[in-house]
Design a protein around this motif. Structure first.
Motif, PDB file in Angstrom:
ATOM      1  N   PHE A 112      -6.636   1.073  -5.669  1.00 34.44           N
ATOM      2  CA  PHE A 112      -5.580   0.079  -5.442  1.00 34.44           C
ATOM      3  C   PHE A 112      -5.852  -1.227  -6.179  1.00 34.44           C
ATOM      4  CE2 PHE A 112      -4.106  -3.601  -2.958  1.00 34.44           C
ATOM      5  CZ  PHE A 112      -2.743  -3.421  -3.096  1.00 34.44           C
ATOM      6  N   SER A 113      -7.087  -1.752  -6.090  1.00 31.16           N
ATOM      7  CA  SER A 113      -7.397  -3.052  -6.696  1.00 31.16           C
ATOM      8  C   SER A 113      -7.163  -3.040  -8.199  1.00 31.16           C
ATOM      9  CB  SER A 113      -8.847  -3.440  -6.409  1.00 31.16           C
ATOM     10  OG  SER A 113      -9.052  -3.615  -5.025  1.00 31.16           O
ATOM     11  N   LEU A 165       0.827  -1.209   0.000  1.00 29.21           N
ATOM     12  CA  LEU A 165       0.000   0.000   0.000  1.00 29.21           C
ATOM     13  C   LEU A 165       0.861   1.258   0.000  1.00 29.21           C
ATOM     14  CD1 LEU A 165      -2.966  -0.884   2.414  1.00 29.21           C
ATOM     15  CD2 LEU A 165      -3.018  -0.662  -0.085  1.00 29.21           C
ATOM     16  N   TYR A 169       1.970   1.775  -3.498  1.00 24.62           N
ATOM     17  CA  TYR A 169       0.853   2.307  -4.282  1.00 24.62           C
ATOM     18  C   TYR A 169       0.624   3.787  -4.009  1.00 24.62           C
ATOM     19  CZ  TYR A 169      -4.113   3.453  -4.948  1.00 24.62           C
ATOM     20  OH  TYR A 169      -5.294   4.065  -5.252  1.00 24.62           O
ATOM     21  N   ILE A 170       0.573   4.167  -2.739  1.00 29.24           N
ATOM     22  CA  ILE A 170       0.306   5.568  -2.371  1.00 29.24           C
ATOM     23  C   ILE A 170       1.381   6.489  -2.924  1.00 29.24           C
ATOM     24  CG2 ILE A 170       0.138   7.158  -0.395  1.00 29.24           C
ATOM     25  CD1 ILE A 170      -1.050   4.693   1.160  1.00 29.24           C
ATOM     26  N   ARG A 213      -5.719   8.602  -6.029  1.00 34.62           N
ATOM     27  CA  ARG A 213      -6.291   7.318  -5.624  1.00 34.62           C
ATOM     28  C   ARG A 213      -7.735   7.190  -6.097  1.00 34.62           C
ATOM     29  NH1 ARG A 213      -4.193   8.921  -0.699  1.00 34.62           N
ATOM     30  NH2 ARG A 213      -6.222   8.763   0.354  1.00 34.62           N
ATOM     31  N   ASP A 262      -9.711  -0.053  -0.059  1.00 37.32           N
ATOM     32  CA  ASP A 262      -9.654   1.413  -0.168  1.00 37.32           C
ATOM     33  C   ASP A 262      -9.618   2.055   1.215  1.00 37.32           C
ATOM     34  OD1 ASP A 262      -9.678   1.275  -2.902  1.00 37.32           O
ATOM     35  OD2 ASP A 262     -11.798   1.780  -3.128  1.00 37.32           O
ATOM     36  N   TRP A 295      -5.033  -0.707  -9.801  1.00 40.32           N
ATOM     37  CA  TRP A 295      -3.635  -0.357 -10.041  1.00 40.32           C
ATOM     38  C   TRP A 295      -2.704  -1.550  -9.889  1.00 40.32           C
ATOM     39  CZ3 TRP A 295       0.601  -0.564  -6.708  1.00 40.32           C
ATOM     40  CH2 TRP A 295       1.769   0.081  -7.158  1.00 40.32           C
ATOM     41  N   VAL A 296      -2.903  -2.338  -8.829  1.00 41.74           N
ATOM     42  CA  VAL A 296      -1.941  -3.404  -8.522  1.00 41.74           C
ATOM     43  C   VAL A 296      -2.032  -4.549  -9.528  1.00 41.74           C
ATOM     44  CG1 VAL A 296      -3.366  -4.853  -6.983  1.00 41.74           C
ATOM     45  CG2 VAL A 296      -0.904  -4.594  -6.539  1.00 41.74           C
ATOM     46  N   THR A 356      -6.224   1.654   2.590  1.00 43.60           N
ATOM     47  CA  THR A 356      -5.354   2.612   1.913  1.00 43.60           C
ATOM     48  C   THR A 356      -5.509   4.002   2.514  1.00 43.60           C
ATOM     49  OG1 THR A 356      -5.558   1.342  -0.142  1.00 43.60           O
ATOM     50  CG2 THR A 356      -4.750   3.599  -0.321  1.00 43.60           C
ATOM     51  N   SER A 416     -12.955  -4.396  -2.513  1.00 47.45           N
ATOM     52  CA  SER A 416     -12.338  -3.135  -2.942  1.00 47.45           C
ATOM     53  C   SER A 416     -12.606  -2.027  -1.933  1.00 47.45           C
ATOM     54  CB  SER A 416     -12.865  -2.729  -4.320  1.00 47.45           C
ATOM     55  OG  SER A 416     -12.455  -3.648  -5.303  1.00 47.45           O
TER      56      SER A 416
END
Length: 390
Positions: free
Chosen positions: A160-161, A145, A148-149, A155, A196, A163-164, A199, A192
């Motif tokens: 995240f779900s 995370l 990702y951030i 965001r 989120d 992007w990854v 995140t 998700s």
């Protein structure tokens, strides 16, 4: 007796739940449930009651005992060993197979997500998705995370779900252990939402180092308690602020697609932070371009033009831990989007509620249903080298 009370309470908690983790058991409650269920299971089996009969009388307690163990007992692929050990009974393969066959019917009984994307034979994995993220996985989740951030500019447009799992992030996705990867893949909209929210918490602590991660409680988040405690411990042991700052520095030094003011598309190659005498290799589908170290001066980036329709670009350099893959479009969806500042919008990202620049074959039109249909504000010329596109 005690299990009757648990059964009634769990049935109420599973009302309107999507995933079993929404029953919101605490670690202490789960521990007591497993004690009470184990006592009744041993007693009933000793009297000749079948597993199916036990589950018929105590469906919620049976399901939540199995799901609960998936939140704490997935290490080393030893779920069933730990399940029987926790119930304090000898492992019985006939009983075990009976429980496996009951998982999907029990989920259906309480109108929970059946996790259709998973094969029906993946019994433990289905329980694990319903258990959320195992406590043993929390540290890795926090690490990913923070990556990702520190990597995305928004965001909201790149959850995240999404992007990854986008092309080029495979090495990040593989940093997660297999139960978490399954959760990302198969937990749907509810999963998700939970990711989120995790995140949001990690980002808030990264931006405000003075925030005490150990003080995270149910009053500050809608996360179920079984997710809060391991997240709290992982945040306490990690310096997420420093990790996010470091990732943002690396992101600024990553190759990126850009649409220039003269309508040309380019790959911006940053001046390398190490191996400064080594050339960069940029593969445009099958066409290979090499950028010599001498091209970089005063730490400024070099722009490599994309002079013909190209679907996929791979950038390699010794300073990069992994090759960087940039996807422009798929044959089934030949549409490339940029922000009004020229920054590329991956096709996995959610579109901003504002103007975007679209590059597509000239014989195609983007359509949509009212009131969300796109509206053409202006037309620009053909991108340099992209004959037939507009």
């Amino acid at each position: 007796d005690g299990l009757d009370a648990w059964e009634n309470a769990l049935r109420r908690r599973l009302t309107n739940a999507t995933l079993a983790i929404d029953s919101d058991l605490s670690a202490l409650e789960l521990d007591v449930l497993l004690d009470v269920y184990g006592d009744r299971f041993r007693l009933s089996r000793g009297r000749g009651t079948t597993v199916a009969q036990i589950a018929h009388h105590f469906p919620a307690a049976t399901l939540m005992s199995m799901v609960g163990m998936a939140s704490v007992g997935l290490e080393d692929n030893a779920y069933w060993d730990r399940f029987w050990e926790r119930l304090r009974t000898e492992r019985n393969h006939t009983d075990e197979n009976a429980l496996r066959q009951l998982i999907i019917p029990l989920l259906q009984r309480f109108d929970l997500d059946p996790i259709k994307g998973l094969s029906k034979s993946r019994h433990v994995q289905r329980l694990a998705v319903h258990a959320g993220i195992p406590a043993s996985s929390a540290s890795r989740v926090v690490e990913v995370l923070t990556t990702y951030i520190g990597s995305v500019s928004s965001r909201d447009t790149q959850p995240f779900s999404d992007w990854v799992r986008q092309p080029g992030q495979e090495h990040v996705f593989e940093q997660l252990d297999y139960p978490t990867r399954d959760f990302v893949r198969y937990s749907g909209e509810r999963g998700s939402q939970l990711l989120d929210e995790m995140t949001r918490i990690v980002a808030e602590i990264a931006e405000n180092p003075a925030v005490d991660a150990t003080a995270l409680t149910t009053s500050q988040t809608f996360l179920p308690e079984l997710l809060i405690e391991p997240l709290r411990d992982a945040l306490h042991n990690a310096d997420v602020s420093d990790s996010v700052r470091s990732q943002r520095r690396r992101t600024r030094l990553s190759p990126a697609l850009h649409l220039e003011a003269d309508d040309s598309m380019v790959v911006r190659i940053p001046a390398p932070s190490s191996h400064t005498s080594a050339p960069w290799t940029i593969t445009l589908d099958t066409h290979v371009v090499r950028v010599a170290a001498e091209k970089f001066s005063s730490d400024r980036s070099v722009e490599v033009p994309i002079e013909h329709p190209t679907r996929r670009i791979v950038v390699t350099h010794p300073s990069l831990a992994h090759p960087i893959e940039l996807r422009l479009y798929d044959a089934a969806k030949p549409l490339i989007l940029f922000t009004t500042q020229g920054e590329h919008i991956p096709d996995t990202a959610r579109l901003p509620r504002s103007e975007v620049l679209a590059v597509m074959p000239g014989d195609l039109t983007v359509v949509g249903e009212h009131p969300h249909a796109p509206r053409v504000v202006d037309d620009f010329g053909t991108p340099l080298g992209w004959d037939g596109w507009t």
